[in-house]
Design an enzyme around this catalytic site. Structure first.
Site, short mmCIF file in Angstrom:
data_model
loop_
_atom_site.label_atom_id
_atom_site.label_comp_id
_atom_site.label_asym_id
_atom_site.label_seq_id
_atom_site.Cartn_x
_atom_site.Cartn_y
_atom_site.Cartn_z
N SER A 61 0.86 -1.18 0.00
CA SER A 61 0.00 0.00 0.00
C SER A 61 0.90 1.23 0.00
O SER A 61 2.08 1.14 0.34
CB SER A 61 -0.87 0.00 1.27
N TYR A 100 -3.21 -0.48 10.03
CA TYR A 100 -3.10 -0.86 8.60
C TYR A 100 -1.71 -0.48 8.08
O TYR A 100 -1.04 -1.27 7.42
CB TYR A 100 -4.19 -0.12 7.84
C1 GCO Z 1 -7.25 5.09 3.59
C2 GCO Z 1 -7.33 4.20 2.36
C3 GCO Z 1 -5.95 3.71 1.96
C4 GCO Z 1 -6.08 2.93 0.67
C5 GCO Z 1 -4.80 2.32 0.19
C6 GCO Z 1 -3.75 3.33 -0.11
O1 GCO Z 1 -8.12 4.98 4.46
O2 GCO Z 1 -6.28 5.88 3.66
O3 GCO Z 1 -8.21 3.11 2.58
O4 GCO Z 1 -5.43 2.92 3.00
O5 GCO Z 1 -6.99 1.87 0.85
O6 GCO Z 1 -4.32 1.37 1.10
O7 GCO Z 1 -2.60 2.63 -0.60
#
Ligand code: GCO
Length: 259
Positions: free
Chosen positions: A143, A156
């Site tokens: 990501s 995340y």
């Molecule tokens: C957020 C998004 C991001 C994208 C992606 C970016 O809430 O900032 O969901 O996390 O999904 O991962 O690369």
């Protein structure tokens, strides 16, 4: 060199979204698709019908990528029923948008297990066979958050940052077996995951458009070419790289709102 005919590709979380878009691209290049889902057999069956409707070989299996026993059994079943897995795309993942100070430990652990540990479990399960056969491709879906953070996505980002380094370490240990391990880092894409922050007029939507040099959200089909490249002979000397498909957002600090 981009031909995937005769190759079995397992794409996790490919019943929708980015996983489906990448699986479509691999199918178009000739791969036989194996897709998984964790819960709904109906969703898996619908996805298999979507792929078969395009003339692709496609099979669906229900298992939880965070459960090692289920994963080992599923890989054994897939390799017995469909064929040796030549390509693995670790795409399955979740996000929880909660400030770190408020995030329950259970939520943190769920995100890390689903977005990072699952790739360890899945990759190890298929890499044994790839090592024996002397060839394989593993692609971890990282990501932008593998490189930068933002409010509320701390768990995340930690998982995706870890996934970038896991990609490099898998490459370090497995390239000698002719297994190429690389990552794809999507920028901001129009998917179910980002739907809540893409609503027209949502401040984040305007922010992303202004911060992205391409001035648009990514279309899931924008990932297909990179997925085929990293799945094919064209990338046989590429190891431990993360290719960012992000419209240029990581390349720039952006510009003042009034410019
Ligand atoms: C957020 C998004 C991001 C994208 C992606 C970016 O809430 O900032 O969901 O996390 O999904 O991962 O690369």
């Amino acid at each position: 060199m981009f031909d995937l005919n005769g190759q079995v590709a397992l794409v996790t979380g490919a019943t929708h979204g980015l996983g489906m878009a990448m699986a479509d691209a691999l199918g178009s290049a000739g791969a036989t698709l194996v897709v998984n889902g964790r819960s709904s057999q109906e969703k898996i069956d619908k996805a298999v019908a979507h792929y078969r409707g395009q003339g692709f070989g496609a099979h669906g299996y229900r298992f939880d990528v965070t459960d090692e026993a289920e994963v080992v059994d599923a890989v054994e079943k897939i390799e017995r029923e469909v064929g040796a897995i030549r390509i693995l795309i670790n795409n399955a993942g979740i996000i929880r948008r909660v400030p770190l100070l408020d995030m329950p430990l259970e939520e943190w652990e769920l995100v890390l297990k689903t977005d990072l540990t699952s790739a360890f479990i899945m990759s190890r399960a298929v890499a044994h066979g790839m090592r024996e056969r002397g060839a394989g491709k593993i692609i971890n879906i990282c990501s932008m958050m593998s490189e930068i953070g933002r409010d509320t996505v701390g768990a995340y980002a930690a998982a995706k940052g870890g996934l970038k380094m896991l990609t490099r370490n898998m490459a370090t240990e497995w390239a000698r077996y002719n297994i190429q391990v690389n990552g794809i880092g999507p920028g901001y894409f129009a998917t179910e995951q980002t739907a809540p922050i893409r609503q027209a007029g949502h401040p984040f939507n305007d922010f992303i458009i202004s911060r992205t040099p391409a001035a648009r959200w990514g279309d899931p089909a924008d990932l297909g070419g990179t997925a085929v490249f990293l799945s094919s002979a064209a990338s046989d000397f590429v190891n431990g790289q993360v290719i960012y498909v992000d419209g240029g957002i990581l390349a720039t600090i952006g510009k003042p709102a009034n410019e």
